[in-house]
Scaffold this active site. Structure first.
Site: not given
Ligand code: ATR
Length: 288
Positions: A73, A157, A133
Site C-alpha cells: 500500500k 501500541n 495498534g
Molecule cells: P496492518 O497494515 O494490518 O495494520 P502492520 O502494519 O503490520 O499491519 O501493523 C500491525 C500492528 O499490530 C502493529 O501495531 C503491531 O505492533 P508493533 O508496531 O509493536 O509491531 C501490532 N501487533 C502485531 N502483533 C502484535 C502482538 N503480538 N502484540 C501486540 N501488538 C502486535
C-alpha cells in the site's frame, strides 16, 4: 456465481502477497454481476521485488483498475502517475484507477471505515478515541478520527515509537486535534473517560481466535463503543469482552465491503445503490 467472459471482458484485480485469503474477488464480481458490467476481478500474487514491473505490465495489458493490499500500500506510490490528495496525505493507497499515461492512486480504506461506522450509528465527532495498534490500518483509522474531529485521540501500541511517529504524522495534518501515543502496557493509566476504541492489530484474527490484545476487564469498562477491524471471526475476544462490559460493538466486515464499493464507484464513476450493498452484506460468507 457464473461470470461470462468474452473478448470484451474488462479485467480488474488485486495486488498483494500473500493473497490467498482475500474476499475481494467475491465482492467485486458480485457487484459486476449485480450491475451487469462485463468485467472480471482476479487476484495477482506479486513477487516482492517486482512491483514496478507488475504495475507497468498490467497497465500495458489494459487492466482497468486495481486494489492494493499488504504489503504494497505504501511502496506502490512511486510507480503511480498521480495520487489523490487524501491518499497522499495518508501515505497509503489501496485503489488504482486507469489514467491516460498510468494509474492514479486513491485510498478508500479511510472512507470505507467512515461509512461502516456511520451505518452502525457510531459517531467520531467530539469523542475520546483509542486507536489500538500503529500499523497501516491504524494510520487510516487515526487519519479518519482526526479528520472527523474526535475530541482526543490516544494511540496505544506495543512499539511506542511507532505510535509516536503515527501521532506526529497525523498531528502535522490536523494541528488542532489532541493526539497522544502510549505503550499498550500502560493502558491502565487511562482513566475517568469513556472511549470509542478502534482495534487495528491482527491479534484475535482467525485461526488464533483465543488471543486478545488487552485481557483486563477494567479496560473494557472504559469503552462505550468497541470497533475491531477484524471480520473473521465475526466476534473477536476483544469484541466479546467489550460487549460483556456493555459497549456497543462493530466488526470489520462493513469496512471491507465499503472500501470495495468505494473503489468500484471510483473505477466506474457511479454511485452504487444501497440495495446492492445490503444484498452483498447478506450474501457474503466469511465463516469463523
Ligand atoms: P496492518 O497494515 O494490518 O495494520 P502492520 O502494519 O503490520 O499491519 O501493523 C500491525 C500492528 O499490530 C502493529 O501495531 C503491531 O505492533 P508493533 O508496531 O509493536 O509491531 C501490532 N501487533 C502485531 N502483533 C502484535 C502482538 N503480538 N502484540 C501486540 N501488538 C502486535
Amino acid at each position: 456465481m457464473n461470470i461470462k467472459i468474452d473478448g470484451k471482458t474488462k479485467v480488474y484485480g488485486l495486488l498483494g502477497n500473500p493473497i490467498e485469503h482475500t474476499k475481494s474477488p467475491f465482492i467485486h464480481n458480485f457487484l459486476a454481476k449485480s450491475l451487469n458490467h462485463n468485467q472480471v476481478y482476479v487476484p495477482f500474487k506479486v513477487a516482492f521485488n517486482c512491483l514496478n514491473e507488475v504495475i507497468q505490465g498490467l497497465y500495458a495489458s489494459d487492466i482497468q483498475g486495481l486494489n492494493v493490499t499488504v504489503p504494497f500500500k505504501e511502496s506502490v506510490i512511486p510507480y503511480l502517475k498521480n495520487i489523490d490528495e487524501e491518499a497522499r496525505l495518508i501515505g497509503a493507497v489501496n485503489t488504482l484507477k486507469r489514467g491516460d499515461n498510468g494509474f492514479i492512486g486513491y485510498n478508500t480504506d479511510v472512507n470505507g471505515l467512515y461509512k461502516a461506522l456511520l451505518s452502525d450509528n457510531i459517531t467520531i465527532n467530539n469523542q475520546d478515541v483509542l486507536i489500538i495498534g500503529a500499523g497501516g490500518a491504524a494510520k487510516a483509522a487515526t487519519y479518519l478520527c482526526a479528520r472527523e474531529q474526535a475530541k482526543t485521540i490516544t494511540i496505544l501500541n506495543r512499539t511506542v515509537k511507532k505510535a509516536e511517529d503515527l501521532a506526529k504524522s497525523i498531528q502535522i495534518i490536523f494541528p488542532t486535534i489532541s493526539i497522544n501515543a502510549i505503550s499498550i502496557e500502560d493502558y491502565y493509566k487511562l482513566h475517568n473517560l469513556k472511549y470509542l476504541a478502534i482495534q487495528t492489530t491482527p491479534i484475535g484474527m482467525s485461526p488464533k481466535t483465543n488471543n486478545i490484545i488487552i485481557d483486563d476487564c477494567e479496560f473494557y469498562k472504559q469503552l462505550h463503543t468497541a470497533v475491531d477491524l477484524i471480520y473473521k471471526p465475526s466476534k473477536t475476544l476483544f469484541l466479546q469482552k467489550a460487549e460483556e462490559n456493555s459497549a456497543v460493538i462493530s466488526n470489520g466486515l462493513k469496512m471491507l465491503i465499503f472500501q470495495a464499493v468505494l473503489a468500484y464507484e471510483i473505477w466506474h464513476d457511479i454511485n452504487i445503490d444501497d440495495k446492492i450493498i445490503q444484498s452483498l452484506l447478506s450474501t457474503i460468507e466469511i465463516g469463523d
